[in-house]
Design a protein around this motif. Sequence first.
Motif, PDB file in Angstrom:
ATOM      1  N   VAL A 249       0.842  -1.205   0.000  1.00 18.77           N
ATOM      2  CA  VAL A 249       0.000   0.000   0.000  1.00 18.77           C
ATOM      3  C   VAL A 249       0.877   1.256   0.000  1.00 18.77           C
ATOM      4  O   VAL A 249       1.729   1.416   0.873  1.00 18.77           O
ATOM      5  N   ASP A 250       0.671   2.115  -1.005  1.00 18.20           N
ATOM      6  CA  ASP A 250       1.378   3.406  -1.011  1.00 18.20           C
ATOM      7  C   ASP A 250       0.429   4.496  -0.499  1.00 18.20           C
ATOM      8  O   ASP A 250      -0.722   4.218  -0.164  1.00 18.20           O
ATOM      9  N   ASP A 251       0.920   5.718  -0.438  1.00 18.69           N
ATOM     10  CA  ASP A 251       0.133   6.800   0.165  1.00 18.69           C
ATOM     11  C   ASP A 251      -1.196   7.017  -0.556  1.00 18.69           C
ATOM     12  O   ASP A 251      -2.225   7.261   0.093  1.00 18.69           O
ATOM     13  N   ALA A 252      -1.168   6.925  -1.889  1.00 15.85           N
ATOM     14  CA  ALA A 252      -2.396   7.168  -2.660  1.00 15.85           C
ATOM     15  C   ALA A 252      -3.429   6.083  -2.355  1.00 15.85           C
ATOM     16  O   ALA A 252      -4.610   6.371  -2.126  1.00 15.85           O
ATOM     17  N   LEU A 253      -2.972   4.832  -2.343  1.00 16.00           N
ATOM     18  CA  LEU A 253      -3.889   3.719  -2.053  1.00 16.00           C
ATOM     19  C   LEU A 253      -4.387   3.810  -0.608  1.00 16.00           C
ATOM     20  O   LEU A 253      -5.567   3.561  -0.325  1.00 16.00           O
ATOM     21  N   ARG A 254      -3.493   4.212   0.304  1.00 19.17           N
ATOM     22  CA  ARG A 254      -3.889   4.352   1.717  1.00 19.17           C
ATOM     23  C   ARG A 254      -5.003   5.394   1.849  1.00 19.17           C
ATOM     24  O   ARG A 254      -5.976   5.188   2.577  1.00 19.17           O
ATOM     25  N   ALA A 255      -4.874   6.474   1.137  1.00 19.91           N
ATOM     26  CA  ALA A 255      -5.899   7.524   1.197  1.00 19.91           C
ATOM     27  C   ALA A 255      -7.235   6.962   0.711  1.00 19.91           C
ATOM     28  O   ALA A 255      -8.295   7.235   1.282  1.00 19.91           O
ATOM     29  N   ARG A 256      -7.179   6.143  -0.360  1.00 19.58           N
ATOM     30  CA  ARG A 256      -8.416   5.565  -0.908  1.00 19.58           C
ATOM     31  C   ARG A 256      -9.027   4.573   0.083  1.00 19.58           C
ATOM     32  O   ARG A 256     -10.246   4.581   0.321  1.00 19.58           O
ATOM     33  N   ILE A 257      -8.186   3.706   0.680  1.00 16.25           N
ATOM     34  CA  ILE A 257      -8.680   2.734   1.666  1.00 16.25           C
ATOM     35  C   ILE A 257      -9.308   3.470   2.852  1.00 16.25           C
ATOM     36  O   ILE A 257     -10.370   3.086   3.354  1.00 16.25           O
ATOM     37  N   GLY A 258      -8.666   4.565   3.265  1.00 13.51           N
ATOM     38  CA  GLY A 258      -9.179   5.356   4.386  1.00 13.51           C
ATOM     39  C   GLY A 258     -10.551   5.929   4.088  1.00 13.51           C
ATOM     40  O   GLY A 258     -11.449   5.891   4.943  1.00 13.51           O
ATOM     41  N   ASP A 283      -3.846  -6.082  -9.182  1.00  9.77           N
ATOM     42  CA  ASP A 283      -3.951  -4.854  -9.989  1.00  9.77           C
ATOM     43  C   ASP A 283      -4.177  -3.615  -9.135  1.00  9.77           C
ATOM     44  O   ASP A 283      -4.404  -2.524  -9.674  1.00  9.77           O
ATOM     45  N   GLY A 284      -4.174  -3.785  -7.808  1.00  6.72           N
ATOM     46  CA  GLY A 284      -4.330  -2.624  -6.936  1.00  6.72           C
ATOM     47  C   GLY A 284      -5.772  -2.207  -6.714  1.00  6.72           C
ATOM     48  O   GLY A 284      -6.030  -1.109  -6.234  1.00  6.72           O
ATOM     49  N   GLU A 285      -6.718  -3.098  -7.083  1.00  6.32           N
ATOM     50  CA  GLU A 285      -8.129  -2.811  -6.776  1.00  6.32           C
ATOM     51  C   GLU A 285      -8.380  -3.182  -5.321  1.00  6.32           C
ATOM     52  O   GLU A 285      -7.893  -4.216  -4.852  1.00  6.32           O
ATOM     53  N   TYR A 286      -9.163  -2.347  -4.608  1.00  7.91           N
ATOM     54  CA  TYR A 286      -9.460  -2.643  -3.210  1.00  7.91           C
ATOM     55  C   TYR A 286     -10.966  -2.780  -3.034  1.00  7.91           C
ATOM     56  O   TYR A 286     -11.725  -1.910  -3.464  1.00  7.91           O
ATOM     57  N   PHE A 287     -11.390  -3.900  -2.418  1.00  7.07           N
ATOM     58  CA  PHE A 287     -12.813  -4.176  -2.227  1.00  7.07           C
ATOM     59  C   PHE A 287     -13.131  -4.428  -0.754  1.00  7.07           C
ATOM     60  O   PHE A 287     -12.366  -5.102  -0.057  1.00  7.07           O
ATOM     61  N   PHE A 288     -14.277  -3.928  -0.317  1.00  6.48           N
ATOM     62  CA  PHE A 288     -14.814  -4.265   1.003  1.00  6.48           C
ATOM     63  C   PHE A 288     -15.176  -5.749   1.032  1.00  6.48           C
ATOM     64  O   PHE A 288     -15.807  -6.261   0.112  1.00  6.48           O
ATOM     65  N   MET A 289     -14.773  -6.454   2.081  1.00  5.15           N
ATOM     66  CA  MET A 289     -15.151  -7.871   2.220  1.00  5.15           C
ATOM     67  C   MET A 289     -16.144  -8.048   3.370  1.00  5.15           C
ATOM     68  O   MET A 289     -17.216  -8.579   3.182  1.00  5.15           O
ATOM     69  N   GLU A 290     -15.790  -7.599   4.560  1.00  2.00           N
ATOM     70  CA  GLU A 290     -16.720  -7.640   5.690  1.00  2.00           C
ATOM     71  C   GLU A 290     -16.226  -6.674   6.756  1.00  2.00           C
ATOM     72  O   GLU A 290     -15.102  -6.177   6.671  1.00  2.00           O
ATOM     73  N   MET A 291     -17.064  -6.388   7.738  1.00  2.00           N
ATOM     74  CA  MET A 291     -16.612  -5.523   8.827  1.00  2.00           C
ATOM     75  C   MET A 291     -16.639  -6.287  10.137  1.00  2.00           C
ATOM     76  O   MET A 291     -17.625  -6.953  10.458  1.00  2.00           O
ATOM     77  N   ASN A 292     -15.538  -6.205  10.883  1.00  2.86           N
ATOM     78  CA  ASN A 292     -15.484  -6.801  12.216  1.00  2.86           C
ATOM     79  C   ASN A 292     -15.824  -5.724  13.227  1.00  2.86           C
ATOM     80  O   ASN A 292     -15.115  -4.726  13.355  1.00  2.86           O
ATOM     81  N   THR A 293     -16.913  -5.954  13.941  1.00  3.09           N
ATOM     82  CA  THR A 293     -17.451  -4.926  14.835  1.00  3.09           C
ATOM     83  C   THR A 293     -16.943  -5.116  16.258  1.00  3.09           C
ATOM     84  O   THR A 293     -17.716  -5.164  17.209  1.00  3.09           O
ATOM     85  N   ARG A 294     -15.634  -5.259  16.382  1.00  2.20           N
ATOM     86  CA  ARG A 294     -15.022  -5.516  17.700  1.00  2.20           C
ATOM     87  C   ARG A 294     -13.580  -5.024  17.673  1.00  2.20           C
ATOM     88  O   ARG A 294     -13.068  -4.669  16.620  1.00  2.20           O
ATOM     89  N   ILE A 295     -12.938  -5.012  18.826  1.00  4.51           N
ATOM     90  CA  ILE A 295     -11.492  -4.822  18.856  1.00  4.51           C
ATOM     91  C   ILE A 295     -10.899  -6.137  18.367  1.00  4.51           C
ATOM     92  O   ILE A 295     -11.404  -7.218  18.682  1.00  4.51           O
ATOM     93  N   GLN A 296      -9.836  -6.069  17.570  1.00  4.51           N
ATOM     94  CA  GLN A 296      -9.274  -7.312  17.033  1.00  4.51           C
ATOM     95  C   GLN A 296      -7.961  -7.671  17.725  1.00  4.51           C
ATOM     96  O   GLN A 296      -7.305  -6.823  18.323  1.00  4.51           O
ATOM     97  N   VAL A 297      -7.597  -8.944  17.581  1.00  2.88           N
ATOM     98  CA  VAL A 297      -6.333  -9.436  18.146  1.00  2.88           C
ATOM     99  C   VAL A 297      -5.177  -8.519  17.720  1.00  2.88           C
ATOM    100  O   VAL A 297      -4.335  -8.131  18.533  1.00  2.88           O
ATOM    101  N   GLU A 298      -5.167  -8.150  16.439  1.00 10.18           N
ATOM    102  CA  GLU A 298      -4.013  -7.443  15.863  1.00 10.18           C
ATOM    103  C   GLU A 298      -4.091  -5.927  16.010  1.00 10.18           C
ATOM    104  O   GLU A 298      -3.339  -5.204  15.352  1.00 10.18           O
ATOM    105  N   HIS A 299      -4.998  -5.427  16.882  1.00 16.27           N
ATOM    106  CA  HIS A 299      -5.091  -3.970  17.078  1.00 16.27           C
ATOM    107  C   HIS A 299      -3.764  -3.392  17.565  1.00 16.27           C
ATOM    108  O   HIS A 299      -3.502  -2.204  17.399  1.00 16.27           O
TER     109      HIS A 299
END
Length: 591
Positions: A249-258, A283-299
């Motif tokens: 992830v570069d800065d431009a992609l990070r901004a889009r993910i954000g 190809d650098g496409e980013y898609f929503f898969m699901e949302m975890n509605t909790r604090i995660q192990v890797e926080h």
Amino acid sequence: MPTFSRVLVANRGEIAVRIFRTLRELGIEAVAVYSDADRGALHTRVADEAFRIGRGPAEESYLRGDVIIDTALRAGVSAIHPGYGFLAENAPFARAVEAAGITWIGPPASAIELMGSKTEARTAMKAAGVPIIPGATEPVRTSAAVVELGADIGYPLIIKAAAGGGGKGMEIVTDPTGVVQAFEAAQRQGLRYFADDTVYVERYLEEPRHVEAQILADGHGTVLFLGERDCTIQRRHQKLIEETPSPAVDDALRARIGEIAVNAARAAGYRSAGTIEGLLTRDGEYFFMEMNTRIQVEHTVTELVTGLDLIREQILIAQGEPLSLRQEDVILRGHAIECRINAEDVGKGFLPAPGLITEYEEPSGPGVRVDSGVRAGDEISGLYDPMIAKLIVHDTNRETARRRMLRALAEFRISGPPTLLGFHAALLTEPCFVDGGTCHGHVESQELAQRANEMTETFTHQATNVQRASDRVALRERVVSVEVEGRAFDVRVHSTEPPWASLARRRRDRRDVGAGSASGAVVSPMQGIVLSVAVADGDAIETGGVICVIEAMKMENEITAQHPGIVRSIAIAPGQSLSNGQLICLLAGEG
Ligand code: MV4
């Protein structure tokens, strides 16, 4: 503004300990709950108070929402934090907590519910302009409908359980002939794991990266994006290594993910900490898969690069406070990596290996954090997740962080069950990981398992050397006469006691001062629970005869007679808890 005076954590292990640390910093009393299997576990020892929730099987104790709410009311807490897993994403539980007049430290039940249904979540996200993985948003009810979709969006396809998530109930289909079998398998798994056979269809993305976005939302309209985490290194949908930033992830992609993540959270009416899980294609496409509605192990990796305490933010948000920072105040500094140190046998296909931890020493030093729920002498139970600890490192860039992790792995000393320490060292030195690749296929490979084994042996050797210097408490001294080049020397040899020696010594000590004083009263030499009573009133007993067995610190301790006599006035029964010095019985006879 309500401020919490006392909070109950409805969880165990490392996450309970982690949350207690933040509660202490906030000046809030910490209340633990524990199953019968967790009696004396670390999370109960570090809390201000601990309550037993042992009704039914121990593996289900932390799932008993009714018992936990009763306990919370009894304990007089202002709020409940669910940690992750167990009840964290259970909307009815969140509602029941609030209905009992207790604050839920988590998202609104409506957001949990929306994201719990993968098809409803996809529909809502699509409507909000969030890019979802191409496919259907409506459930597919027949295999013929899957074939129709296949003709439309092309193969391969993936059929997923609508109530699923985290990889359970997923089936890949490469052509129309495989549809019926895959459709029925996904339905069956949905029914088995989630009691719901609803399934839906997505285009199958080849070798994507798992990139998720951390968000924080308060009740005043602020939603913050705290960077992404790359969790591509998984085995059977179990995450093993997580890092931030993602090497892909570069800065431009990070901004889009954000932007995607913030839109998703707003569309869900979200509050608290949450994670948008997404897939990143080659190809650098980013898609929503699901949302975890909790604090995660890797926080934790996000905490290290942002400098924030996400648990503290969750608590302040639940107290109704507005977030104290704006998006422009969020600065992502350096690189963080987390390795999950599980009690698993890599050589046996990552088989969980519960057991007693006989020696345990955590790494430390610059940029090292360990979140754990155990100490030496604790047991990894077979009833729960086999994670011993999370090892997290932070450094200025990915390569220095990687080397720091290798150093910390080598410092970590765990004896007892097999662990993933060697596996992580092997994986972190694989060229695919060094290059920031996806390592697809490598995680499961035999070569890696072999190298993991070799690495484990290296560690065991190093750890032995470290042990000598550090274990001063358990040193034994012996004087040995030796002869060197015709000269005699008396050499003092210091060696470490075996792990059971101190236990045996303490037990001997207790017995010496314990049962059978001159007064004829037999008192308990320790705090514990009566496991069994071996005598009845009027029984004659000889010196050394067993009176009862007391469980303390997971050890069974026999209380024996110190002199012959007749047992009178037995004051205990199995299951009863005993304090130190409490009367067990009288022993009439010669003192
Ligand atoms: C996918 C996929 C490809 N295409 N969905 C879902 C749960 C997560 N544990 C893995 N999941 C996947 N969903 C579509 N439409 C591939 C995976 C996947 C995966 C994704 C990223 C990194 C590693 C992975 C390992 C196995 C499966």
